[in-house]
Scaffold this motif. Sequence first.
Motif, mmCIF file in Angstrom:
data_model
loop_
_atom_site.group_PDB
_atom_site.id
_atom_site.type_symbol
_atom_site.label_atom_id
_atom_site.label_comp_id
_atom_site.label_asym_id
_atom_site.label_seq_id
_atom_site.Cartn_x
_atom_site.Cartn_y
_atom_site.Cartn_z
ATOM 1 N N LEU A 68 0.809 -1.231 0.000
ATOM 2 C CA LEU A 68 0.000 0.000 0.000
ATOM 3 C C LEU A 68 0.838 1.276 0.000
ATOM 4 C CD1 LEU A 68 -2.952 0.525 -0.069
ATOM 5 C CD2 LEU A 68 -3.019 0.516 2.404
ATOM 6 N N ILE A 71 0.409 4.599 -2.034
ATOM 7 C CA ILE A 71 -0.700 5.541 -1.845
ATOM 8 C C ILE A 71 -0.235 6.830 -1.182
ATOM 9 C CG2 ILE A 71 -1.609 5.006 0.468
ATOM 10 C CD1 ILE A 71 -3.724 4.953 -2.641
ATOM 11 N N ILE A 227 -0.063 -6.685 1.260
ATOM 12 C CA ILE A 227 -0.592 -5.334 1.462
ATOM 13 C C ILE A 227 0.400 -4.472 2.215
ATOM 14 C CG2 ILE A 227 -2.487 -4.000 2.427
ATOM 15 C CD1 ILE A 227 -3.354 -5.832 0.231
ATOM 16 N N ARG A 228 1.029 -5.122 3.183
ATOM 17 C CA ARG A 228 1.944 -4.340 4.002
ATOM 18 C C ARG A 228 3.221 -4.020 3.257
ATOM 19 N NH1 ARG A 228 3.114 -7.347 8.720
ATOM 20 N NH2 ARG A 228 1.027 -8.231 8.703
ATOM 21 N N ILE A 233 4.286 -0.495 6.078
ATOM 22 C CA ILE A 233 3.536 0.743 5.881
ATOM 23 C C ILE A 233 3.246 1.363 7.238
ATOM 24 C CG2 ILE A 233 2.494 0.111 3.678
ATOM 25 C CD1 ILE A 233 0.043 -0.811 5.171
ATOM 26 N N MET A 288 -3.954 -1.327 -6.847
ATOM 27 C CA MET A 288 -3.736 -2.548 -6.074
ATOM 28 C C MET A 288 -4.326 -3.764 -6.763
ATOM 29 S SD MET A 288 -2.067 -2.668 -3.187
ATOM 30 C CE MET A 288 -1.322 -4.221 -2.809
ATOM 31 N N LEU B 44 -3.325 -1.528 10.477
ATOM 32 C CA LEU B 44 -2.450 -2.640 10.145
ATOM 33 C C LEU B 44 -3.000 -3.977 10.600
ATOM 34 C CD1 LEU B 44 1.080 -1.152 10.727
ATOM 35 C CD2 LEU B 44 0.060 -1.923 8.603
ATOM 36 N N PRO B 53 -8.969 -6.307 2.300
ATOM 37 C CA PRO B 53 -8.046 -6.088 3.424
ATOM 38 C C PRO B 53 -8.319 -4.749 4.108
ATOM 39 C CG PRO B 53 -6.885 -6.065 1.315
ATOM 40 C CD PRO B 53 -8.282 -6.415 1.016
ATOM 41 N N PRO B 55 -6.425 -2.491 5.806
ATOM 42 C CA PRO B 55 -5.640 -1.272 5.542
ATOM 43 C C PRO B 55 -6.141 -0.549 4.300
ATOM 44 C CG PRO B 55 -4.193 -3.105 5.993
ATOM 45 C CD PRO B 55 -5.557 -3.677 5.890
ATOM 46 N N LEU B 56 -6.410 -1.323 3.265
ATOM 47 C CA LEU B 56 -6.861 -0.732 2.016
ATOM 48 C C LEU B 56 -8.178 0.007 2.203
ATOM 49 C CD1 LEU B 56 -5.741 -0.902 -0.904
ATOM 50 C CD2 LEU B 56 -7.544 -2.551 -1.348
ATOM 51 N N VAL B 59 -7.746 3.197 4.405
ATOM 52 C CA VAL B 59 -7.135 4.358 3.754
ATOM 53 C C VAL B 59 -8.106 4.991 2.762
ATOM 54 C CG1 VAL B 59 -5.347 5.068 2.149
ATOM 55 C CG2 VAL B 59 -4.764 3.627 4.066
ATOM 56 N N TRP B 63 -9.837 8.638 2.989
ATOM 57 C CA TRP B 63 -9.557 9.506 1.861
ATOM 58 C C TRP B 63 -10.855 10.049 1.261
ATOM 59 C CZ3 TRP B 63 -6.101 7.661 -2.830
ATOM 60 C CH2 TRP B 63 -5.633 8.786 -3.506
#
Lengths: 887, 95
Positions: A68, A71, A227-228, A233, A288, B44, B53, B55-56, B59, B63
Amino acid sequence: MLSINLLVIACLAYVTLLFAIAFVVDRRTRQKPIGWLQSPVVYTLSISVYCTAWTFYGAVGSAARNGLEFITIYLGPTLVFIGWWWLLRKLVRIGRAHRITSIADLISSRYGKSSSLAVLVTIIALIATTPYIALQLQSITRSYQVIVGNTNGVQTAFWIAAGLALFTILFGTRTLDANERHHGVVAAIAFEAVVKLVALLAVGIFATWGIAGGLTNVFADVSPEAIRGANDIFGARWVTLTFLSATAIICLPRQFQVTVVENIEERHLSTASWLFPLYLMGMTLFIMPIALVGLKVMPAGSNPDLFVLTLPLSQGRDDLALLAFLGGFSSATSMVIVAAIAVSTMVSNHIVMPIAMRVLARDHAVSGDVRNLLLTARRISIAAVLALGFLYFYISGGSDALAAIGLIAFVGVAQFLPSILGGLFWRGATRAGALAGLIAGFLLWAYTLFLPSFGGDFILSASVLKNGAFGIEALRPQALLGLAGLDPIVHAVVWSVGANALLFVIVSSLTQSNDIERFQGALFVDVYRSAGGAPVGFSIGTAQSEDLFVLAQRILGSDPARRLFDEMAGAQGVSGLPHPTDAVITRLERELSGSIGAASAHAMVTRIAGQQTVGMSELFDIADETQRLMETTRQLGEKSVELEQAAEQLRDANVQLQELDKQKDDFLSQVSHELRTPMTSIRSFSDILLNEADLTEQERSRFLSIIQEESVRLTRLLDEILDIGRLESGTVKLDLAEVDLGQAIESAIATMTGMTRDEGVTLRTNGAPSGTHVRADADRLRQVLINLLSNAVKHNLLDEKEIDIEVGERGGQVFVDVIDNGGGVSPEDAQTAFEKFARGSRAAAQGAGLGLPISRAIMRAMGGDLTVEFTDGNTSFFRVHLVQGAA
Amino acid sequence: MMSAERPQDRSQVALSRRNAQDRTIALVLAGLVLLLPPIGAIALLDANVFGLPLPLVYVFTVWALLIGAAALLARPLQDRSDASEPVPDLPRQAD
């Protein structure tokens, strides 16, 4: 397989379309501004030049490797744009007010139109932008190679670079727009923004639903590490990247160009504040998914940077692949065009023009149009910038190291941030501070990030990279002073931006700004306050209007110059050329700076028009002088008023003196008149006595007694005159004592016995209560009483005369009233009774008329008074006021 | 349009302008706090929201909210006629 021909044709068609858009818009706006072109949407789309090929291709690659993290590059700008009210708005306002043409212009102008700062910023910008351009060229080349197969990448890149140079020169330098606005270019960029968004969304949707079959499928059995990412991140790198991207959205030359310089209306910022982050979100929405799908679907070892293109290709979607190619093409070319314009503006304004001026100044005759020189310089700069980018690409051999260049460039332009932020909000920021910060930041950036990126092939050898300069461990480029274990980007940012900011603040606080700096500083920090932000010129001197006009013609062109000067002359109400007032000079400098930058414009006007700039300290001296003059004037004014008053008093005194003079003359004439009468008698009778022989004894003794009487009268008159003179001048000495009032009255009555008996006057008195004492001179008091009594007798026309003497007492004062039954004095006489030689209408013409004045003077000298009191309209009496004695 | 404004309208506008100004600061601060560690690191967690997921989702949700709030705040700030009129292009020489 996508045929080469189709690709080439599509490319050419697309490029032609871009040229056409730019051309049409340019021509139309020249005639009159196009409405929809001035919409905030176009403005926002042009800002999206932030999303280069690095976003289009590289973001997917980053997502595939680091999850991620990509971003953050878009979160920073979001935060800056959301807070537009506080930073961006001020930047835009200043840019418009001072006609700022570039970021170098902004910094140089803020710090006293400093050329050295402009040059330094230009150099840093050039160094940071060149690899970035090379990266775009590499993306286009690679994507082309993906579709077409292995071709000569260098050749492709060369033609692309040449084409871009052509486009930029054509549409970036048609004329020297005094606002440095390029409407055609902006329109083309906005169009490309739409294309790249559509392309990326299309590929994203295809990857998610066309290949994977839904979003959940995309993320099904995806490990959290994916993802991390490799670097965690939400760590230090996350913060640093967010900070860097926030900085870049302001400090990148191309971003400054579209956000500030090309801004038409400040109001557009409010739309861009949410529309641009929305665009960014749209661009990154499917990054992603594309990365994850690509990782799953594409053969192992394929370059994730190109998934956007290879994914549709691998699934046989040539149409999508073509669209993706055009999207990538758009991203790359828009960056190159705008960056070329921005950097070439800086180079031509701050490097080429000053050199040209120095060269030209040697021979006085400026051969040819300065404007032509400017245009040529600008075009050459564009070509040079693109050539440098191409060279960089060629030398780097298309290595993967180029991918990292984006962040390296970010850190490079981040060096501008302290000077800009400080310049905008801190009036105490000085040029020395900005210089110190910039130099330190630049050097540290080069040492810790830029040079190491060459992997030991350029300036810094591999051993230096490993062991530090001169073998000193503390000087290891990526672990300075032992700060090891940090991600290289984080490390570089900490050192370069940190030292930059620190030195900027420290040196600024230690140094003094010169006059222009201080002035510009106030203008910039307070830009909201100054009406229209028009800088007031302080240049005084002997500028000739014609010289200025020629200069304006050379730079702006004859028609615009003529219109400008006509306008200024009209404002002054002058036909012909306007007088070279400060306002005119300032205005001209401002208009010129729109073409060649503030520093060059100022230097030019100063040199060619032969002016001196009055420094701030001199201004203060002038102000002091003026203050002192005003003070002196004020004091003079006061003095003058005082003199006026004194003259007034003198005039009054003069009038009084003349009055008194007249009175004295009157007195003298009256006195001489009075004296003459007895003198005449004495003389005439003496004459008779001497000359007449036969006179009887009786006659003789009668005449002698007359002479004697007249002499006595004369003597008495002289005594009275002397007396009243002394009394009025205060030189007479009164013998004040406690006098028994009753005794005084008795004594006066006794003296008058003879007269009262002769005239048959009845004299009564109520008598003072025995023991009434008054403070008086006994003799003088008797004199007054006698005077009043004799007046009462003489002026009484009745046959039976009666006089009353009444004594009264009130409030510490004792009154003695002398009332005669003849009515006293008449009202008319009362007014003149106390004047010298006044005789009154009831008088039997006797006496000199000095008795009452003398009596009053005596009474006043004793602290009392003598007044005429009226009981009714015609009857009055005399009242003697006395001060009561102590007893 | 200006002539139809009553004094109260203008003060209302000014007030909403002031509010909007302050709220942009709050918005930026909220963004900073939510998107940066330490708070952001909450995202996290290895959880899945609707199969996506965390985190996605986190964010992108934050946003989107920031963008929405910014859009709402843009209107009162836009009405601020402090912004000067567009600086016109200077007359250019015909090519």
